[in-house]
Scaffold this motif. Sequence first.
Motif, PDB file in Angstrom:
ATOM      1  N   LEU A 193     -18.040  37.541 -47.926  1.00 37.09           N
ATOM      2  CA  LEU A 193     -18.194  36.171 -48.400  1.00 37.09           C
ATOM      3  C   LEU A 193     -19.616  35.684 -48.222  1.00 37.09           C
ATOM      4  O   LEU A 193     -20.259  35.952 -47.200  1.00 37.09           O
ATOM      5  CB  LEU A 193     -17.255  35.257 -47.606  1.00 37.09           C
ATOM      6  N   CYS A 194     -20.093  34.949 -49.215  1.00 41.16           N
ATOM      7  CA  CYS A 194     -21.254  34.084 -49.065  1.00 41.16           C
ATOM      8  C   CYS A 194     -20.711  32.678 -48.845  1.00 41.16           C
ATOM      9  O   CYS A 194     -20.212  32.048 -49.790  1.00 41.16           O
ATOM     10  CB  CYS A 194     -22.147  34.122 -50.307  1.00 41.16           C
ATOM     11  N   LEU A 195     -20.768  32.211 -47.619  1.00 45.35           N
ATOM     12  CA  LEU A 195     -20.268  30.876 -47.305  1.00 45.35           C
ATOM     13  C   LEU A 195     -21.333  29.849 -47.640  1.00 45.35           C
ATOM     14  O   LEU A 195     -22.383  29.800 -47.009  1.00 45.35           O
ATOM     15  CB  LEU A 195     -19.884  30.777 -45.830  1.00 45.35           C
ATOM     16  N   ASP A 196     -21.063  29.038 -48.644  1.00 48.16           N
ATOM     17  CA  ASP A 196     -21.930  27.918 -49.000  1.00 48.16           C
ATOM     18  C   ASP A 196     -21.349  26.670 -48.346  1.00 48.16           C
ATOM     19  O   ASP A 196     -20.278  26.197 -48.727  1.00 48.16           O
ATOM     20  CB  ASP A 196     -21.997  27.765 -50.518  1.00 48.16           C
TER      21      ASP A 196
ATOM     22  N   TYR B  15     -23.113  36.319 -45.477  1.00 50.47           N
ATOM     23  CA  TYR B  15     -24.293  35.634 -46.012  1.00 50.47           C
ATOM     24  C   TYR B  15     -23.986  34.145 -45.977  1.00 50.47           C
ATOM     25  O   TYR B  15     -22.817  33.746 -46.083  1.00 50.47           O
ATOM     26  CB  TYR B  15     -24.502  36.100 -47.449  1.00 50.47           C
ATOM     27  N   LEU B  16     -25.013  33.319 -45.840  1.00 52.52           N
ATOM     28  CA  LEU B  16     -24.831  31.870 -45.807  1.00 52.52           C
ATOM     29  C   LEU B  16     -25.732  31.187 -46.832  1.00 52.52           C
ATOM     30  O   LEU B  16     -26.885  31.592 -47.027  1.00 52.52           O
ATOM     31  CB  LEU B  16     -25.183  31.299 -44.426  1.00 52.52           C
ATOM     32  N   HIS B  17     -25.206  30.135 -47.441  1.00 48.95           N
ATOM     33  CA  HIS B  17     -26.008  29.155 -48.154  1.00 48.95           C
ATOM     34  C   HIS B  17     -25.886  27.839 -47.394  1.00 48.95           C
ATOM     35  O   HIS B  17     -24.767  27.387 -47.112  1.00 48.95           O
ATOM     36  CB  HIS B  17     -25.515  28.955 -49.589  1.00 48.95           C
ATOM     37  N   LEU B  18     -27.013  27.250 -47.063  1.00 49.39           N
ATOM     38  CA  LEU B  18     -27.033  25.997 -46.320  1.00 49.39           C
ATOM     39  C   LEU B  18     -27.171  24.826 -47.285  1.00 49.39           C
ATOM     40  O   LEU B  18     -28.126  24.762 -48.059  1.00 49.39           O
ATOM     41  CB  LEU B  18     -28.185  25.988 -45.317  1.00 49.39           C
ATOM     42  N   LYS B  19     -26.205  23.916 -47.197  1.00 48.15           N
ATOM     43  CA  LYS B  19     -26.164  22.796 -48.130  1.00 48.15           C
ATOM     44  C   LYS B  19     -25.304  21.700 -47.518  1.00 48.15           C
ATOM     45  O   LYS B  19     -24.417  21.989 -46.713  1.00 48.15           O
ATOM     46  CB  LYS B  19     -25.552  23.273 -49.455  1.00 48.15           C
ATOM     47  N   GLN B  20     -25.576  20.468 -47.884  1.00 47.23           N
ATOM     48  CA  GLN B  20     -24.763  19.350 -47.406  1.00 47.23           C
ATOM     49  C   GLN B  20     -24.340  18.471 -48.574  1.00 47.23           C
ATOM     50  O   GLN B  20     -25.014  18.401 -49.603  1.00 47.23           O
ATOM     51  CB  GLN B  20     -25.543  18.502 -46.393  1.00 47.23           C
ATOM     52  N   VAL B  21     -23.203  17.771 -48.358  1.00 45.63           N
ATOM     53  CA  VAL B  21     -22.716  16.803 -49.334  1.00 45.63           C
ATOM     54  C   VAL B  21     -22.876  15.397 -48.772  1.00 45.63           C
ATOM     55  O   VAL B  21     -22.791  15.186 -47.560  1.00 45.63           O
ATOM     56  CB  VAL B  21     -21.234  17.048 -49.712  1.00 45.63           C
ATOM     57  N   ALA B  22     -23.093  14.464 -49.679  1.00 46.76           N
ATOM     58  CA  ALA B  22     -23.167  13.048 -49.314  1.00 46.76           C
ATOM     59  C   ALA B  22     -21.749  12.483 -49.336  1.00 46.76           C
ATOM     60  O   ALA B  22     -21.126  12.413 -50.407  1.00 46.76           O
ATOM     61  CB  ALA B  22     -24.057  12.297 -50.295  1.00 46.76           C
ATOM     62  N   PRO B  23     -21.182  12.085 -48.191  1.00 47.00           N
ATOM     63  CA  PRO B  23     -19.757  11.710 -48.129  1.00 47.00           C
ATOM     64  C   PRO B  23     -19.379  10.578 -49.079  1.00 47.00           C
ATOM     65  O   PRO B  23     -18.313  10.620 -49.703  1.00 47.00           O
ATOM     66  CB  PRO B  23     -19.557  11.302 -46.668  1.00 47.00           C
ATOM     67  N   GLU B  24     -20.224   9.552 -49.199  1.00 43.02           N
ATOM     68  CA  GLU B  24     -19.872   8.411 -50.048  1.00 43.02           C
ATOM     69  C   GLU B  24     -19.815   8.825 -51.513  1.00 43.02           C
ATOM     70  O   GLU B  24     -18.911   8.411 -52.254  1.00 43.02           O
ATOM     71  CB  GLU B  24     -20.892   7.275 -49.863  1.00 43.02           C
TER      72      GLU B  24
ATOM     73  N   PRO C 152     -17.666  31.160 -52.794  1.00 40.00           N
ATOM     74  CA  PRO C 152     -16.765  30.066 -53.180  1.00 40.00           C
ATOM     75  C   PRO C 152     -17.589  28.911 -53.753  1.00 40.00           C
ATOM     76  O   PRO C 152     -18.635  28.544 -53.194  1.00 40.00           O
ATOM     77  CB  PRO C 152     -16.093  29.680 -51.859  1.00 40.00           C
ATOM     78  N   HIS C 153     -17.114  28.343 -54.850  1.00 42.73           N
ATOM     79  CA  HIS C 153     -17.950  27.404 -55.606  1.00 42.73           C
ATOM     80  C   HIS C 153     -17.068  26.325 -56.224  1.00 42.73           C
ATOM     81  O   HIS C 153     -15.971  26.613 -56.703  1.00 42.73           O
ATOM     82  CB  HIS C 153     -18.687  28.177 -56.704  1.00 42.73           C
ATOM     83  N   ALA C 154     -17.544  25.124 -56.216  1.00 41.11           N
ATOM     84  CA  ALA C 154     -16.822  24.019 -56.861  1.00 41.11           C
ATOM     85  C   ALA C 154     -16.569  24.333 -58.333  1.00 41.11           C
ATOM     86  O   ALA C 154     -17.371  24.982 -59.006  1.00 41.11           O
ATOM     87  CB  ALA C 154     -17.635  22.733 -56.748  1.00 41.11           C
ATOM     88  N   ASP C 155     -15.426  23.875 -58.818  1.00 39.35           N
ATOM     89  CA  ASP C 155     -15.015  24.054 -60.216  1.00 39.35           C
ATOM     90  C   ASP C 155     -14.844  25.520 -60.602  1.00 39.35           C
ATOM     91  O   ASP C 155     -14.953  25.890 -61.775  1.00 39.35           O
ATOM     92  CB  ASP C 155     -15.988  23.367 -61.180  1.00 39.35           C
ATOM     93  N   THR C 156     -14.577  26.379 -59.595  1.00 38.46           N
ATOM     94  CA  THR C 156     -14.168  27.753 -59.865  1.00 38.46           C
ATOM     95  C   THR C 156     -12.812  27.971 -59.202  1.00 38.46           C
ATOM     96  O   THR C 156     -12.284  27.084 -58.530  1.00 38.46           O
ATOM     97  CB  THR C 156     -15.180  28.790 -59.324  1.00 38.46           C
TER      98      THR C 156
END
Length: 306
Positions: A193-196, A220-229, A167-171
């Motif tokens: 699923l590859c959960l990002d 499968y996992l992709h580890l990533k974080q978003v900056a809330p602001e 699952p990916h942004a803008d898809t």
Amino acid sequence: MSAPRTGAAVLDRIRVGSAPDSWGVWFPDDERQVPWQRFLDEVAGAGYEWIELGPYGYLPSEADRLREETDRRGLRVSAGTVFTSLHRGPATWDATWAHVAKVAGLTRAMGARHLVVIPSFWRDDKTAEIIEDRELTAEQWRNLASGMERLGREVRDRYGLDIVVHPHADTHIDSEAHVERFLDATDPDLVNLCLDTGHYAYCGGDSVKLIETYGERIGYLHLKQVAPEILADVVRNGTPFGPAVAQGVMCEPPRGEPALEPVLAAAQRLGVDLFAIVEQDMYPCAPDAPLPIAERTRRFLRSCGA
């Protein structure tokens, strides 16, 4: 080397790695990206043993040469990555398979077992121009589900690989509702699923909830974080994903969301071996920026028990 914090979980089913994406690599060839030799040197130096291939053609595509380069740095490949537009129907199959076959062949030759499948963007990935409706029709959903099942079957039968859809942004597979619809429409024997964690949070999803609800589908996992602001500003202004990344929407852990400790703990509770590959989207970035971040991220994940 950082030891796990007192009381940290022992994450012995989680195999941590990183990827060219964490070095700002999005394309096979781009003058704003670091050379592949530097990526390999630095990812090994930062303490990672597992890597992904990244965009096909960035790393050497001859298996013997790539194996020589990874072996001497103590690196192993966890997965290759392909891009698909299967919602467009059977007419896209031949072009899709031509791309998939090259990546799958190299992935298998490198001893990996997974192929990460990213659905096509409804925006152009360079210009951010809207090129398709962001919502699929019922027929396109059927094409997507049946196409992914066919891809899973062919990749398994011909190359011995498992596909994990990202699952990916803008898809078209992005939000909780879309991810659940996709999972419910596809055969778990063929498609997982590859959960990002970053992309899912970017699109409003809860990674722990997804793992606890659809754990048998998490391959499968992709580890990533978003900056809330920054994410709040992106949502408010409808900023496309590429420019959002340039604004720093994907940030260095543990500075963002979701918290990775509960995600990793939920994944550990599944009782299966899982790759957890760090991906901090940073395209484009200064060439000296990735290594210190990668080192700090690896220390942080060790402190979590991974």
